[in-house]
Design a protein around this motif. Sequence first.
Motif, PDB file in Angstrom:
ATOM      1  N   UNK A  42       0.805  -1.222   0.000  1.00  0.00           N
ATOM      2  CA  UNK A  42       0.000   0.000   0.000  1.00  0.00           C
ATOM      3  C   UNK A  42       0.840   1.275   0.000  1.00  0.00           C
ATOM      4  N   UNK A  43       2.169   1.135  -0.141  1.00  0.00           N
ATOM      5  CA  UNK A  43       3.031   2.314  -0.038  1.00  0.00           C
ATOM      6  C   UNK A  43       2.683   3.384  -1.072  1.00  0.00           C
ATOM      7  N   UNK A  44       2.446   2.969  -2.288  1.00  0.00           N
ATOM      8  CA  UNK A  44       2.202   3.947  -3.351  1.00  0.00           C
ATOM      9  C   UNK A  44       0.939   4.754  -3.108  1.00  0.00           C
ATOM     10  N   UNK A  45      -0.011   4.194  -2.353  1.00  0.00           N
ATOM     11  CA  UNK A  45      -1.266   4.904  -2.093  1.00  0.00           C
ATOM     12  C   UNK A  45      -1.315   5.481  -0.681  1.00  0.00           C
ATOM     13  N   UNK A  46      -0.128   5.616  -0.066  1.00  0.00           N
ATOM     14  CA  UNK A  46      -0.055   6.112   1.319  1.00  0.00           C
ATOM     15  C   UNK A  46       0.543   7.519   1.343  1.00  0.00           C
ATOM     16  N   UNK A  47      -0.039   8.385   2.146  1.00  0.00           N
ATOM     17  CA  UNK A  47       0.571   9.699   2.425  1.00  0.00           C
ATOM     18  C   UNK A  47       1.102   9.657   3.852  1.00  0.00           C
ATOM     19  N   UNK A  48       2.409   9.854   3.989  1.00  0.00           N
ATOM     20  CA  UNK A  48       3.068   9.798   5.290  1.00  0.00           C
ATOM     21  C   UNK A  48       3.325  11.231   5.758  1.00  0.00           C
ATOM     22  N   UNK A  49       2.809  11.569   6.917  1.00  0.00           N
ATOM     23  CA  UNK A  49       3.019  12.898   7.504  1.00  0.00           C
ATOM     24  C   UNK A  49       4.168  12.797   8.491  1.00  0.00           C
ATOM     25  N   UNK A  50       5.198  13.613   8.280  1.00  0.00           N
ATOM     26  CA  UNK A  50       6.407  13.603   9.112  1.00  0.00           C
ATOM     27  C   UNK A  50       6.575  14.980   9.750  1.00  0.00           C
ATOM     28  N   UNK A  51       7.409  15.089  10.802  1.00  0.00           N
ATOM     29  CA  UNK A  51       7.503  16.376  11.518  1.00  0.00           C
ATOM     30  C   UNK A  51       8.020  17.525  10.661  1.00  0.00           C
ATOM     31  N   UNK A  52       9.060  17.281   9.849  1.00  0.00           N
ATOM     32  CA  UNK A  52       9.705  18.357   9.097  1.00  0.00           C
ATOM     33  C   UNK A  52      10.103  17.864   7.720  1.00  0.00           C
ATOM     34  N   UNK A  53      10.469  18.788   6.857  1.00  0.00           N
ATOM     35  CA  UNK A  53      10.938  18.426   5.519  1.00  0.00           C
ATOM     36  C   UNK A  53      12.208  17.597   5.595  1.00  0.00           C
ATOM     37  N   UNK A  54      13.092  17.930   6.534  1.00  0.00           N
ATOM     38  CA  UNK A  54      14.346  17.183   6.650  1.00  0.00           C
ATOM     39  C   UNK A  54      14.098  15.750   7.110  1.00  0.00           C
ATOM     40  N   UNK A  75       5.071  14.127   3.456  1.00  0.00           N
ATOM     41  CA  UNK A  75       4.823  15.564   3.572  1.00  0.00           C
ATOM     42  C   UNK A  75       4.892  15.986   5.028  1.00  0.00           C
ATOM     43  N   UNK A  76       5.280  17.255   5.304  1.00  0.00           N
ATOM     44  CA  UNK A  76       5.137  17.809   6.663  1.00  0.00           C
ATOM     45  C   UNK A  76       3.693  18.216   6.892  1.00  0.00           C
ATOM     46  N   UNK A  77       3.262  18.448   8.122  1.00  0.00           N
ATOM     47  CA  UNK A  77       1.854  18.777   8.405  1.00  0.00           C
ATOM     48  C   UNK A  77       1.334  19.989   7.651  1.00  0.00           C
ATOM     49  N   UNK A  78       2.180  20.983   7.393  1.00  0.00           N
ATOM     50  CA  UNK A  78       1.709  22.213   6.753  1.00  0.00           C
ATOM     51  C   UNK A  78       1.183  21.971   5.343  1.00  0.00           C
ATOM     52  N   UNK A  79       1.620  20.880   4.708  1.00  0.00           N
ATOM     53  CA  UNK A  79       1.158  20.597   3.349  1.00  0.00           C
ATOM     54  C   UNK A  79      -0.327  20.233   3.305  1.00  0.00           C
ATOM     55  N   UNK A  80      -0.887  19.902   4.439  1.00  0.00           N
ATOM     56  CA  UNK A  80      -2.292  19.504   4.474  1.00  0.00           C
ATOM     57  C   UNK A  80      -3.226  20.674   4.179  1.00  0.00           C
ATOM     58  N   UNK A 198      -5.056   9.151  -5.765  1.00  0.00           N
ATOM     59  CA  UNK A 198      -4.630   7.783  -5.512  1.00  0.00           C
ATOM     60  C   UNK A 198      -4.321   7.463  -4.072  1.00  0.00           C
ATOM     61  N   UNK A 199      -4.288   8.475  -3.201  1.00  0.00           N
ATOM     62  CA  UNK A 199      -4.005   8.231  -1.785  1.00  0.00           C
ATOM     63  C   UNK A 199      -5.241   7.646  -1.120  1.00  0.00           C
ATOM     64  N   UNK A 200      -5.056   6.490  -0.468  1.00  0.00           N
ATOM     65  CA  UNK A 200      -6.184   5.817   0.195  1.00  0.00           C
ATOM     66  C   UNK A 200      -6.018   5.714   1.701  1.00  0.00           C
ATOM     67  N   UNK A 201      -4.884   6.115   2.212  1.00  0.00           N
ATOM     68  CA  UNK A 201      -4.701   6.107   3.667  1.00  0.00           C
ATOM     69  C   UNK A 201      -3.601   7.095   4.046  1.00  0.00           C
ATOM     70  N   UNK A 202      -3.610   7.485   5.313  1.00  0.00           N
ATOM     71  CA  UNK A 202      -2.621   8.435   5.837  1.00  0.00           C
ATOM     72  C   UNK A 202      -1.946   7.807   7.041  1.00  0.00           C
ATOM     73  N   UNK A 203      -0.628   7.979   7.099  1.00  0.00           N
ATOM     74  CA  UNK A 203       0.159   7.518   8.241  1.00  0.00           C
ATOM     75  C   UNK A 203       0.852   8.726   8.854  1.00  0.00           C
ATOM     76  N   UNK A 204       0.564   9.004  10.095  1.00  0.00           N
ATOM     77  CA  UNK A 204       1.242  10.084  10.821  1.00  0.00           C
ATOM     78  C   UNK A 204       2.438   9.445  11.520  1.00  0.00           C
ATOM     79  N   UNK A 205       3.621   9.701  10.987  1.00  0.00           N
ATOM     80  CA  UNK A 205       4.821   8.976  11.399  1.00  0.00           C
ATOM     81  C   UNK A 205       5.555   9.716  12.510  1.00  0.00           C
ATOM     82  N   UNK A 206       5.127   9.487  13.741  1.00  0.00           N
ATOM     83  CA  UNK A 206       5.844   9.984  14.926  1.00  0.00           C
ATOM     84  C   UNK A 206       6.008  11.499  14.886  1.00  0.00           C
ATOM     85  N   UNK A 207       4.888  12.205  14.896  1.00  0.00           N
ATOM     86  CA  UNK A 207       4.879  13.671  14.935  1.00  0.00           C
ATOM     87  C   UNK A 207       4.423  14.067  16.339  1.00  0.00           C
ATOM     88  N   UNK A 208       5.361  14.409  17.243  1.00  0.00           N
ATOM     89  CA  UNK A 208       4.979  14.597  18.652  1.00  0.00           C
ATOM     90  C   UNK A 208       4.323  15.931  18.969  1.00  0.00           C
TER      91      UNK A 208
END
Length: 933
Positions: A42-54, A75-80, A198-208
Amino acid sequence: MLAQGSLNFEQEPVPIREFLGWDTPLLEAVAQWLLSDGNRKELASTMVVVPTSNSGRRLRMALSADCGVLSPHVVPPSRLFEVDNAATRQESLWAWVQVIRQLDMADFPHLFPNHEPGATASFSAALAVARQLVTLRDMLADGDASFQDAQFHSPEKERWEELEKIENRMLQYIRTWGLSDAVLAKRGKAKSPDVPPGVTRIVVACVPDPTLLAARALQSLLAKGLPVTVLIHAPESEKDAFDPWGVPLPGVWAKRSIDIPDWQQRLHVVDSSTEAAGVCVRVLGEEKTASGDVALALCDPTFAPALDQVFADASWPLYNPEGLSLSDSGILSLLRVMRELTGRGRPFEALRELVRLPGAELFLPDRTQRYRAAKLMDGLYVNHLPETLADALFLASDAEKPVLESVISHLDRLVSGKLTEVLRGWLSQWLAAADADVAAAVEPGLAEALEALERLETIGEAPAAQDVFEMLAESVQSARVSVERAATVLDLQGWLEISYDPAPHLILAGMHEECVPDGSADDLFVPDSLREKLGLRDSHGRFARDAYLLQAALKSRARGGRVDAVVARFNDAGEARKPARLLMRQSGQELAAIVRHLFAESKSDQSTGGAWQRDWTLKLPEFENLYASKPLKPLSPSAIRNYLDCPFRFFLKHIVKMETFESGKREMNAMEFGKLCHAVVEAFGRDASMVDSTKAEEINAYFSTLLDDIMKRQHGSQINLPLMVQLESARERLRAFASVQAADRAEGWSIVATEFRVEPENLPWSIAGHPMRMTIDRIDRHEDGKRWRVWDYKTSGKAKNPEETHQVPWKESENRPMLGDLLPPKRKNGSERRWADVQLPLYAAFVQQHYKTDDLPQVGYVNLPRAVNDVAFSPWVGFDQPVLDHALSWAEAAIEKIRAGEFFQAAVYPSNMREWDDFEQLAPDGLAKAFGL
């Protein structure tokens, strides 16, 4: 940080939480989860939200290491809630400024208490307020809040109501441009965010610490049926320590203990940031850590220069992902100086800065280089201290005028032509001449500002040129230039970046309170208590986040890793630093031991920073001794005084021709002030209609008029405040001298000569066979025809005694030249004396010979000190032929040594003389060490 109750998790769907544990680094754990059998497809259809661009860059690199994987959208959260076609920050600032400048202070008593009418009418004042309000709106938007929301929660309701009124005017102004407001558009977009096709799910990857606006955007997507999974870098047993979006709960983490393994060896306490950087390098060397296995976190930003320098010296150059600030760049300096030059009065000081900057060639005459223009303008400044370009043009020499005329003609184009057209031409040429990386960094901001300016011109509201340059400078203020990574070895990253760095060895450089956690003071409008109510990050949330980040960093490196924290008592600016309280999250005896360790008395023998140390030696230049070459260069009494003071300083000043340049002077120096007063009394002494006057009022009126005329010729019609003070000081001294002069003339003394020049070309005279060049301030003769006097005018702060000035105590420790027998002590139990000056004796010898006087002329000072009660003729009591003969013997000995080239004896000045030493800054540890004498 999300406030409790910000989202109603009972009525809305909540995301799935996945706990990754913290036995492995976060980046590795996230990558493993995404690449697991259940998620890989499902990677290709996943949007991963990360803390920063770096952190997103790091995750993509980790995923790409697995061949055949199609990377997800990261993407970082601001892209939402990014929006298009909304007003840019520059356009918003322009709108705010236009509205604020038109405000009536009386209509906003709570927002602008005690402000005078028109307090924000100037562009600079309005821009300062506009910056605050733009930042305030952005801050509130993070909590999906407005001025109206703040009004509801704040006790200062009237102030927020007034802010809302001004905001409505600004929004109306933007609408006249056909634009939408970026803040409102962003908040609206968060209610219905878009996701890539094409995005079917979102993963928030350790954004504290997502903002409340980001969480609401995610909640909106979740409510629309898009699955959201929140990854948390902690074990399942910690589930009660986080909210549904993976945010550490302040109530839990405020009580959490944090154990630091082997803290005796891993908590390093030093005195300065330079020592702290040295400890970082030493630890890496002792552990033999490879650069790829190190994460270096810059916790205290003031330590960056020391880390850069020390690591570069150790052949570990650092890479700063944030890039380099443009605060001192040529293009920003150009914009700032143009703001000054297009303002009221056109200050000359701004022109001096302009001709030093790359890009100034645009304004200079053909074939005139910047260094040549700078030299000309510096000379004009030092000699005349003009305040404005108009004054400078009035005072300029024929060589200096073309530079001024060329610059002024270019500035006039801004008034006569269309502003944006002229500016686009200038900016294009400046960017073409700038470094390519700098030009690329600033061009977007400049383009935004010019587009906003063109909108204003379209509706007939074009601002003044000075205001435009201020906005152009504002547009590039925060731009940064990327550093070339190829030549670097190790990344320097911020505290919030460490969670995504998998390096087993983590070094926390500058782990200080108010840095980690960030201890920024309460905002002027939004104190901490209001932040909590609005769902903004507050101090409790920041502490919880940073406590969690430190705990996770320690836990993930517990096996096969290491965390070192370096604390300094001071930074290199001498500012005190305190250890972060996060390092003291223990209890009982262990806490007491750590506190003793962190606050122990310094045992370092190194400087706490800022001390000057020599790491170079100056070389003596090859030289020709013109005082020994035919024809002999004449000597003056002041040159002999310089040799008596210090042979080596005489050499630097008279042979090498080294001299100080007073680039920042704001007033006449002591010599120039003396010349001003000398010019007045010289003109008086030459004026046959005035020289014999015995009327103090008449003499004073003459002095005052002449003083004003000379000052205007020298410094122009507009002078600064320091010059005004000096002018009035000279006037007061001369007023007192008018009375003294009138009484002296009444006693029968008349001026024979003033500014009497003795020089080989017209009136040759020599000592020890060496030609002399000197100017005697004043020669008097009494009406009886027998008595003569020789005077030297002194305009020093305090009245001087001629004998004590010429003869001073001998101190062997000062290493002065001894050129003959010492003089006996002046007082009982005093020191023997040496000659420090032979000026008046030389004058007396010449006058006696030239005028063939029977008796030795009387010598002394005409003191014109700051205290006008001390203005007086001060004769040298006891000056006689033996004194003259002794002085001449020292003068002759000095001349012989000068001709022999005996220059390399450096005097050691006592502390009370060092501030007057022209070479103090060149050699703070002494001239002998500076030149290896």
